[in-house]
Enzyme design. Structure first.
Site: not given
Lengths: 397, 397
Positions: A11-14, A170, A297, A313-314, A373
């Site tokens: 996985g190449a997410g955050y 959002e 996640d 994400a943080q 933001k």
């Protein structure tokens, strides 16, 4: 065959990108082989997906080619979809091959949690990838086009968003900003369009200060959003949703943002899970597997009050940094460090020029929160891609 | 109540706009009341619709606000949909009112002719209005978005165009030009996309010189179009089309361009029709009704060889001019003139930089024909809106 350790990142997410970048920086030449596996050749900004979903920003501003983020001389990039994780064999089954590993970092994304609500998985769309938000965007435009060819079928311009957490709010805000433009483009009277935001909990944005929640809901009401709070969706059908109260809302578009659960491959790997997530140890290991780390996640961690951290994400990014250090320490037989989450604050955008934020004990709202933001997004681009990426993708900010 | 004659024009297409503009110019102050009825507040360029349908040009370049084309101090504009024409009562029933007339000009558009092919009316889309082409465009984009969320269902990226006449060929050409862009936007391999152009007649572009037809088909084949000539569509289903040969082509998108018939309201008015069109007299009257004129798609006229003129923008415009003169002459009890079609030539675009044309005895192909198409479009804009309109809408040319 080399006998240097093989590290595989799924996985190449955050989390995955941060891990890869830190490994690339920390590892010495020939100290380890690193392979990054991802379904797409691009990384995407999950916290920005609500914009292309509503159509208020482009897909291209929301994704970045992975080859711009890592050094392919140091890290192998495999574009493939993971099918199975086999920890006993130290193997990963891909749709078109297999990979073996000595160290594994599972940084896969979660899945939408439908809480067993009938029809939701089949008939609702979700904001979870470039492909899924492109579908939402095109679906919405298609409804407007259909509306003008079907003698004004109201369900075409009724929009239901399930869930009023961060993603829900959002997205609803961006959708409310987009509707007037769509109405102009398709010659539709904006008075006929309805946006419903439905939430089983009694309030939007759980965990936020009531003052900010009130502010956010007021902003969105003024943009034309109808809230239904404290009402669960009982069923999702081809025609819309049926609420726990028995009320039916006809809508050709239902977007579900009500929750995230762990990836089904985690369970299937034989790890013990809660809602598909693994309660990792302080060093981010899967308990009992000191060569397998989970971040993002699918990692479940608790704060000092015993409440789970929501997947953001943080936290994924911080875990990525810690995980990379711990993998390097493992290889070098050094001491691993415990992960500690450092909360930098939380910000929710409410569409153009509006937002709410909490930073430490400080509450922010309106224009300043919206600017914050943008700063957060920009800082992320800087972290992963330096000034070049800020200049290239920062346009949308 | 005034006793000056009341003129009603139904439809603001090529014929209706030309009639209205000429009446506006010819009639003296208080010589007649003119009312133009149109379903939309805009006039659109039917000969340009294939571009926004494929997505190679915008809707806004394809329509013009009617209030920019006529002088509303001289002509009343009624935005409404015609429900019924009652010649005996000299009345028009609108969806939201009625209008009475002394002179009526029927310049309504035709309807797609499905030749009784089962399922075509229900499952195929057609290129006939701003709303219908907006639907086609959004439908196509939506299929690409769906394709990426459905593990590559081939029918999503199979496109069937029924009919290889002017509209069919021009649309197919634009679609072939758009596909590579769509593939890039949606991350789809262009090799997987299929465009089928199916025609019951043995050749494309009937009436064109065989040399030009060959040229046109070659250009389109090179752009990736698969032709099936001399094969009728037997049935259109929710899954695609079934051909007379029994072959089934699975396609989520079927666009039917196979023909135009007269508007059903013409028959319903009690006029004698052939395929919904009225064989008008030389002065453009409905036979037996010297206060009712029909021009454009619903008027049937024959050339000196006894063959019907196809419904084109060119003939509608010429009829509009003649009709306005004949209405004025009727009011003034002057001699009416006979309509004579003056063929200025025919041009079909084949996408970017390609076309075929016949002007007099001259055959043109390639770039010069493509330029001619632009000149024709530009000349039309100049005719109806002067240099202002050319500068405003001429961008696309």
């Amino acid at each position: 065959m080399s006998n240097i350790p093989k590290i595989v990142i799924l996985g190449a997410g955050y989390g995955g990108i941060l891990t890869a970048q830190r490994l690339q920086k920390e590892l010495k030449y020939n100290e380890a082989d690193v392979t990054l596996v991802n379904r797409h050749e691009y990384h995407y900004l999950t916290t920005h997906l609500h914009m292309p979903a509503a159509g208020t920003d482009t897909i291209e501003n929301t994704r970045i080619s992975i080859s711009n983020l890592i050094d392919e001389f140091k890290i192998d990039l495999v574009k493939s979809s993971v099918q199975e994780i086999r920890p006993q064999e130290r193997k990963i089954i891909l749709e078109d091959g297999t990979l073996s590993y000595d160290y594994l970092i599972i940084a896969l994304g979660g899945e939408p949690e439908s809480f067993g609500i009938p029809g939701l998985a089949e008939h609702a769309m979700s904001i979870r990838s470039i492909n899924s938000v492109r579908l939402i965007r095109k679906h919405i435009e298609y409804q407007f086009a259909q509306y003008k060819n079907e003698r004004n079928a109201q369900e075409r311009i009724n929009f239901v968003v399930g869930g009023a957490g961060f993603s829900g709010i959002e997205f609803v805000a961006e959708l409310a900003d987009r509707i007037p433009k769509l109405c102009k483009e398709y010659d539709v009277d904006p008075n006929f369009v309805n946006i419903y935001n439905i939430e089983a909990a009694s309030t939007a944005l759980p965990g936020f200060a009531p003052e900010l929640v009130e502010y956010a809901m007021d902003v969105l009401r003024r943009k034309g959003v109808t809230f239904k709070m404290g009402v669960a969706i009982k069923e999702c059908t081809t025609e819309g949703v049926i609420l726990a109260t028995g009320e039916e809302i006809k809508a050709a578009t239902v977007v579900w943002t009500g929750g995230i659960r762990g990836n089904r491959m985690i369970e299937a790997a034989g790890f013990e899970t809660m809602r598909g997530r693994v309660k990792v140890d302080d060093q981010l290991h899967v308990p009992g597997h000191d060569n397998v780390f989970i971040i993002g996640d699918n990692a479940l961690m608790f704060n000092s009050e015993g409440r789970p951290y929501p997947p953001t994400a943080q936290i994924a990014m911080q875990q990525g940094v810690c995980c990379a250090q711990n993998v390097v320490a493992s290889i070098r037989n050094q001491q691993l460090r415990n992960f500690e989450f450092s909360n930098k604050g939380t910000v929710a955008s409410l569409g153009k020029g509006e937002g709410v934020a909490v930073v430490g004990k400080k509450l922010m709202k309106g224009w300043s929160a919206a600017q914050l933001k943008k700063v957060v997004d920009m800082r992320y681009l800087y972290t992963i891609g330096g000034i070049t990426l800020v200049l290239k993708k920062g346009r949308f900010l």
